[in-house]
Design a protein around this motif. Structure first.
Motif, PDB file in Angstrom:
ATOM      1  N   SER A 120       0.839  -1.185   0.000  1.00  0.00           N
ATOM      2  CA  SER A 120       0.000   0.000   0.000  1.00  0.00           C
ATOM      3  C   SER A 120       0.880   1.243   0.000  1.00  0.00           C
ATOM      4  CB  SER A 120      -0.928  -0.010   1.222  1.00  0.00           C
ATOM      5  OG  SER A 120      -0.175   0.039   2.409  1.00  0.00           O
ATOM      6  N   GLU A 137      -3.855   7.595   4.193  1.00  0.00           N
ATOM      7  CA  GLU A 137      -3.802   6.398   3.357  1.00  0.00           C
ATOM      8  C   GLU A 137      -4.159   6.827   1.940  1.00  0.00           C
ATOM      9  OE1 GLU A 137      -5.794   2.848   4.901  1.00  0.00           O
ATOM     10  OE2 GLU A 137      -5.821   3.878   6.842  1.00  0.00           O
ATOM     11  N   ASN A 139      -4.993   5.380  -0.854  1.00  0.00           N
ATOM     12  CA  ASN A 139      -6.167   4.853  -1.546  1.00  0.00           C
ATOM     13  C   ASN A 139      -7.442   5.545  -1.078  1.00  0.00           C
ATOM     14  OD1 ASN A 139      -5.961   3.535   0.980  1.00  0.00           O
ATOM     15  ND2 ASN A 139      -7.209   1.840   0.256  1.00  0.00           N
ATOM     16  N   ASP A 163      -4.011  -0.357  -3.745  1.00  0.00           N
ATOM     17  CA  ASP A 163      -3.442  -1.307  -2.788  1.00  0.00           C
ATOM     18  C   ASP A 163      -3.489  -2.708  -3.394  1.00  0.00           C
ATOM     19  OD1 ASP A 163      -3.136   0.748  -1.002  1.00  0.00           O
ATOM     20  OD2 ASP A 163      -4.682   0.063   0.387  1.00  0.00           O
TER      21      ASP A 163
END
Length: 169
Positions: A120, A137, A139, A163
């Motif tokens: 990721s 994060e 994504n 990811d």
């Protein structure tokens, strides 16, 4: 005059590249601290490196409660983070008057006795006043409606990969 102009251009280029090297070192330092905090379940350190927009929107107590609940759910499902390794810091870019980067990482987990690897990335935003990177994060900047609401005009030239979940045998 020619020599002065050349010297000025050379010096400016050297200072800029040194600055980028420093920013990269800070990004590695802060990403490693964030990764280790996830393994150790150190909520204060995780919050330290969480983007302020997220902290402001939800509040520190709610974020800690949410993270506690995530860790309890992981325990109930017998999910444990074994390791989290920073693979690389992508090119650091100045966008919208701030430095940004992508931190690629590999997280190895034990999922109820089964090994799972997650490739990721974290999207980094540099706080010049604190000499610190904040992360989201990556994504979630693309796929999560709540995160997109917090960053409504988010655009970047940095390529954000999806990811990747890899179940080991």
């Amino acid at each position: 005059m020619k020599h002065f102009l050349f010297f000025l251009l050379f010096t400016t280029g050297t200072i800029f590249s040194q600055n980028l090297e420093t920013l990269k070192k800070f990004a590695i330092r802060d990403a490693k601290a964030t990764s280790q905090a996830s393994i150790n379940r150190n909520l204060n350190t995780i919050l330290k490196y969480t983007h302020p927009e997220i902290s402001k929107a939800y509040g520190e107590k709610q974020l800690k409660d949410t993270m506690d609940e995530i860790f309890r759910t992981m325990d109930a499902q017998k999910i444990k983070i074994i390791s989290s390794e920073i693979n690389e810091i992508t090119e650091i870019k100045k966008e919208k008057k701030e430095y940004r980067c992508l931190v690629k990482n590999t997280v190895k987990m034990d999922f109820n006795g089964r090994s799972v690897t997650l490739k990721s990335s974290l999207f980094g935003f540099y706080n010049k006043k604190k000499s610190q990177w904040y992360f989201v994060e990556s994504n979630k900047l693309i796929d999560d409606p709540q995160t997109k609401e917090l960053f409504p005009n988010f655009k970047t030239d940095i390529e954000i990969p999806q990811d990747e979940h890899i179940a080991d045998n």
